[in-house]
Every structure is written in structure tokens, then in C-alpha cells.
Design a protein around this motif. Structure first.
Motif, mmCIF file in Angstrom:
data_model
loop_
_atom_site.group_PDB
_atom_site.id
_atom_site.type_symbol
_atom_site.label_atom_id
_atom_site.label_comp_id
_atom_site.label_asym_id
_atom_site.label_seq_id
_atom_site.Cartn_x
_atom_site.Cartn_y
_atom_site.Cartn_z
ATOM 1 N N THR A 147 18.779 -20.460 34.835
ATOM 2 C CA THR A 147 20.167 -20.105 34.838
ATOM 3 C C THR A 147 20.704 -20.061 36.199
ATOM 4 O OG1 THR A 147 20.136 -17.892 34.796
ATOM 5 C CG2 THR A 147 19.982 -18.773 32.609
ATOM 6 N N ARG A 148 22.022 -20.156 36.357
ATOM 7 C CA ARG A 148 22.714 -19.944 37.726
ATOM 8 C C ARG A 148 22.992 -18.233 37.855
ATOM 9 N NH1 ARG A 148 25.830 -24.542 36.267
ATOM 10 N NH2 ARG A 148 25.016 -26.377 37.963
ATOM 11 N N PRO A 149 23.041 -17.768 39.196
ATOM 12 C CA PRO A 149 23.255 -16.384 39.094
ATOM 13 C C PRO A 149 24.729 -16.050 39.301
ATOM 14 C CG PRO A 149 22.641 -17.302 41.281
ATOM 15 C CD PRO A 149 22.700 -18.555 40.329
ATOM 16 N N ASN A 150 25.531 -17.170 39.202
ATOM 17 C CA ASN A 150 27.227 -16.930 39.503
ATOM 18 C C ASN A 150 28.195 -16.983 38.463
ATOM 19 O OD1 ASN A 150 26.616 -19.510 39.196
ATOM 20 N ND2 ASN A 150 27.353 -20.115 41.112
ATOM 21 N N LEU A 151 29.400 -16.895 38.701
ATOM 22 C CA LEU A 151 30.437 -16.789 37.481
ATOM 23 C C LEU A 151 30.097 -17.956 36.608
ATOM 24 C CD1 LEU A 151 32.637 -14.921 37.262
ATOM 25 C CD2 LEU A 151 34.209 -16.721 38.107
ATOM 26 N N GLY A 152 30.228 -17.615 35.428
ATOM 27 C CA GLY A 152 30.221 -18.635 34.326
ATOM 28 C C GLY A 152 28.890 -18.566 33.537
ATOM 29 N N THR A 153 27.795 -17.971 34.292
ATOM 30 C CA THR A 153 26.489 -18.128 33.806
ATOM 31 C C THR A 153 26.226 -17.103 32.511
ATOM 32 O OG1 THR A 153 24.031 -17.970 34.677
ATOM 33 C CG2 THR A 153 25.442 -16.050 35.114
ATOM 34 N N ILE A 154 26.804 -16.392 32.301
ATOM 35 C CA ILE A 154 26.665 -15.327 31.045
ATOM 36 C C ILE A 154 27.105 -16.245 29.676
ATOM 37 C CG2 ILE A 154 27.444 -13.187 29.605
ATOM 38 C CD1 ILE A 154 28.453 -12.163 32.359
ATOM 39 N N ASN A 155 28.121 -16.805 29.655
ATOM 40 C CA ASN A 155 28.604 -17.774 28.732
ATOM 41 C C ASN A 155 27.369 -18.726 28.434
ATOM 42 O OD1 ASN A 155 30.363 -18.666 26.871
ATOM 43 N ND2 ASN A 155 30.926 -20.376 28.310
ATOM 44 N N HIS A 156 27.176 -19.571 29.792
ATOM 45 C CA HIS A 156 26.184 -20.796 29.597
ATOM 46 C C HIS A 156 24.870 -20.294 28.954
ATOM 47 C CE1 HIS A 156 28.878 -22.871 32.942
ATOM 48 N NE2 HIS A 156 29.018 -23.061 31.653
ATOM 49 N N THR A 157 24.302 -19.283 29.460
ATOM 50 C CA THR A 157 23.035 -18.683 29.075
ATOM 51 C C THR A 157 23.004 -18.306 27.677
ATOM 52 O OG1 THR A 157 22.708 -17.928 31.564
ATOM 53 C CG2 THR A 157 21.122 -17.324 29.917
ATOM 54 N N VAL A 158 23.959 -17.360 27.225
ATOM 55 C CA VAL A 158 23.857 -16.908 25.950
ATOM 56 C C VAL A 158 23.925 -17.905 24.761
ATOM 57 C CG1 VAL A 158 25.250 -15.527 24.299
ATOM 58 C CG2 VAL A 158 24.969 -14.553 26.549
ATOM 59 N N LEU A 159 24.800 -18.860 25.140
ATOM 60 C CA LEU A 159 25.148 -19.975 24.440
ATOM 61 C C LEU A 159 23.811 -20.545 24.162
ATOM 62 C CD1 LEU A 159 28.434 -21.456 25.057
ATOM 63 C CD2 LEU A 159 27.939 -20.045 23.202
ATOM 64 N N THR A 160 23.108 -21.151 25.230
ATOM 65 C CA THR A 160 21.851 -21.975 25.117
ATOM 66 C C THR A 160 20.854 -21.043 24.438
ATOM 67 O OG1 THR A 160 22.498 -22.745 27.594
ATOM 68 C CG2 THR A 160 19.930 -22.686 26.811
ATOM 69 N N VAL A 161 20.712 -19.791 24.706
ATOM 70 C CA VAL A 161 19.625 -19.061 24.002
ATOM 71 C C VAL A 161 20.012 -18.999 22.406
ATOM 72 C CG1 VAL A 161 18.622 -16.748 23.894
ATOM 73 C CG2 VAL A 161 19.079 -17.765 25.986
ATOM 74 N N GLU A 162 21.165 -18.729 22.270
ATOM 75 C CA GLU A 162 21.613 -18.617 20.832
ATOM 76 C C GLU A 162 21.518 -20.085 19.989
ATOM 77 O OE1 GLU A 162 22.010 -16.061 18.720
ATOM 78 O OE2 GLU A 162 22.022 -14.778 20.293
ATOM 79 N N TYR A 163 21.785 -21.070 20.859
ATOM 80 C CA TYR A 163 21.716 -22.541 20.124
ATOM 81 C C TYR A 163 19.967 -22.776 19.751
ATOM 82 C CZ TYR A 163 22.214 -27.332 18.797
ATOM 83 O OH TYR A 163 22.202 -28.501 18.146
ATOM 84 N N ALA A 164 19.357 -22.331 20.685
ATOM 85 C CA ALA A 164 17.897 -22.635 20.638
ATOM 86 C C ALA A 164 17.502 -21.858 19.484
ATOM 87 C CB ALA A 164 17.323 -22.238 21.688
ATOM 88 N N ARG A 165 18.053 -20.378 19.444
ATOM 89 C CA ARG A 165 17.533 -19.749 18.267
ATOM 90 C C ARG A 165 17.797 -20.572 16.770
ATOM 91 N NH1 ARG A 165 18.950 -14.109 21.288
ATOM 92 N NH2 ARG A 165 16.998 -13.585 22.128
ATOM 93 N N GLN A 166 19.152 -20.856 16.961
ATOM 94 C CA GLN A 166 19.680 -21.695 15.782
ATOM 95 C C GLN A 166 18.776 -22.786 15.196
ATOM 96 O OE1 GLN A 166 23.900 -22.374 16.147
ATOM 97 N NE2 GLN A 166 23.709 -24.062 14.886
ATOM 98 N N ARG A 167 18.082 -23.285 16.013
ATOM 99 C CA ARG A 167 17.334 -24.529 15.932
ATOM 100 C C ARG A 167 15.818 -24.056 15.691
ATOM 101 N NH1 ARG A 167 18.802 -29.587 16.566
ATOM 102 N NH2 ARG A 167 16.961 -29.838 15.486
#
Ligand SMILES: Nc1ncnc2c1ncn2[C@@H]1O[C@H](COP(=O)(O)OP(=O)(O)OP(=O)(O)O)[C@@H](O)[C@H]1O
Ligand SMILES: [Mg+2]
Length: 247
Positions: A147-167
Motif C-alpha cells: 500500500t501507499r503511505p499517503n492520502l487515500g490509502t485507507i480506502n484503497h487498502t480496506v477495500l482491497t482486503v475486504e474484496y480479497a476476503r469476500q473471495r
């Protein structure tokens, strides 16, 4: 030992650099590590006129893999800098995923562990409606999200992890790339706290920004040193040893 699948929240986040750094550190520990970039787009023409993926060049060098293995490390390299499904279509090429997966299986027998770098982010289309996540499910390797350290990364990271879990995939760890310890402030620190709290996935390291990496002239030994200093390499090895992707 089997391997790791290294994906990211987006393209250009640092999958190649982190895959290379982990590979260099494992190699320095005398572990017979292999690397793979199953599909690449945005290929460049080398001095012999061949279309090659710079990602493959970087991770092969870091892992000490010979140029003769390039067609296994990177079975498909497409010229357009588009998502592979589209890059292939506009190039009149059919992506043969079963053939690529067979090459993965052969490489995984030869190298232990095998580090597989993803393409773009988790839903990048590889061929028609077959997405990167479909490949991740098929390979069933422990997943690391860069992940990136900067602005926007919370959203991108949470969505990525949650989508992985969904699959049905478990994310074994997150690595924040491009962390500049001298410049981090409330933004980066709170991002780290929120990412941990919201995903409940361990952060396996904050990899520093290095101008040598940006300039493309970093040695494998230096990459290995950075990985040993800034990534939890012992934990990464135990994730590899634990193996398959079970929630
Ligand atoms: N820690 C770092 N320090 C300095 N430069 C970095 C670092 N990490 C990545 N970069 C630079 O940022 C760019 C993107 O990194 P990288 O190629 O690893 O991303 P990627 O996620 O693999 O992208 P792609 O989706 O194209 O595979 C590259 O030019 C790389 O050299
Ligand atoms: Mg890359």
C-alpha cells in the motif's frame, strides 16, 4: 515452503520493488527463491529487439535468476500500457491462463518459495472477465498487499482486503511502501493506525523511499539489507512456511 502472492492497492504502488526486496533478502539467506510476473503489459523493447517486462528484469536480478528463465518468469508480456485483458485484445493476442498456470506449477516445483507479483490492483482484468483475484484464488498462496503511505490509502487498502476476503482469500500481511521516516506526520501515522484497526491485518513493514530505487540502480545486496532492516523477514518466512491461503 510454497510462496507468496504480492498484490497492491493499485498499479505503481511498489509490488515489483517489494517482491524484489523480499527475494533479495531470501537469496541472501541462502533460500532457493524464485520469482514470477505471470502477465505484464507496458513492455519495452530490449537491445535485441525483444519485448520485455521491466518488472521481470528487476525481480529476476534481485532473485539471481538467469536471463534464460525469462519466458518462465514472465510467460506473457504485452506492449500496450493497458490492463492485460485490453492490451491483449488490441494486440490480437489470446491470453491462455491455463498455460500460464501450468508454467507457475513448473516454476513452483523448481523454486521454493516462489514469489508471484500481481498486475495492477486486485480486480485488474487479465483476460475477458477473468480478474487478477481469480488467479489469486487459483494459486491459493498467502497474500501480501502493498500500500501507499499517503492520502487515500485507507480506502484503497480496506477495500482491497475486504474484496480479497469476500473471495475467500486471507491477506497475511500489509507492507507500506515509500515510507519516509523523516517526513512522516499525522497523515501517514494515522493511516497506519486506521489500516491496522480496520483490516485487522498485520503490517509486516514500512519500506523506505530510496532514491537509488527510483533511479533504477540499486544492487541486490542493498535491496536485501533494506528488506532485513524494514520488513519483518522472519514473519514473512513463517507465513511462507505456513503455506496455503486458509481463512
Ligand atoms: N521504496 C521506493 N523508493 C523509491 N522508488 C520506489 C520505491 N518503490 C517503488 N518505487 C518506484 O515507483 C515506481 C513504481 O514501483 P513498482 O514498479 O514497484 O510498482 P508496481 O506496483 O510493481 O507497478 P505495476 O502495477 O506497474 O507492476 C517505480 O518507478 C519504482 O522504481
Ligand atoms: Mg510491477
Amino acid at each position: 515452503m510454497s510462496g507468496l502472492f504480492i498484490t497492491a492497492t493499485d498499479t505503481d504502488v511498489g509490488k515489483t520493488v517489494i517482491t524484489g526486496a523480499i527475494a533479495a533478502a531470501l537469496r541472501t539467506r541462502k533460500i532457493h527463491v524464485g520469482v514470477m510476473k505471470p502477465l505484464a503489459s507496458g513492455g519495452v523493447t530490449d537491445q535485441f529487439g525483444n519485448l520485455v517486462a521491466e518488472d521481470a528484469t528487476f525481480i529476476m536480478k534481485a532473485a539471481g535468476i538467469a536471463e534464460s528463465e525469462r519466458s518462465l518468469v514472465n510467460p506473457l508480456c504485452l506492449a500496450p500500457a493497458l490492463t492485460p485483458a485490453v492490451a491483449a485484445t488490441v494486440s490480437n493476442i489470446e491470453v491462455n491462463m491455463p498455460a500460464i498456470i501450468k508454467i507457475y506449477q513448473d516454476l513452483a516445483k523448481k523454486y521454493q518459495p516462489l514469489l508471484v507479483e500481481g498486475v495492477g490492483g486486485i480486480t485488474a482484468p487479465l483476460w475477458q472477465d477473468y480478474l487478477l483475484v481469480d488467479l489469486m484464488v487459483e494459486l491459493s498462496l498467502p497474500v501480501i498487499v502493498v500500500t501507499r503511505p499517503n492520502l487515500g490509502t485507507i480506502n484503497h487498502t480496506v477495500l482491497t482486503v475486504e474484496y480479497a476476503r469476500q473471495r475467500g482469500l486471507k491477506v497475511a500481511g500489509i507492507i507500506i511502501n515509500g515510507w519516509n521516516e523523516n517526513e512522516v506526520g499525522i497523515l501517514e501515522k494515522s493511516n497506519e493506525v486506521y489500516i491496522t484497526r480496520l483490516t485487522q491485518v498485520p503490517i509486516l513493514g514500512k519500506f523506505p523511499y530510496s532514491s537509488k530505487i527510483g533511479e533504477g540502480n540499486i544492487e541486490g545486496s542493498e535491496l536485501a539489507r533494506l528488506a532485513e532492516e524494514y520488513l519483518q523477514m522472519d514473519k514473512i518466512i513463517s507465513i511462507i512456511e505456513r503455506g496455503s491461503n486458509d481463512e
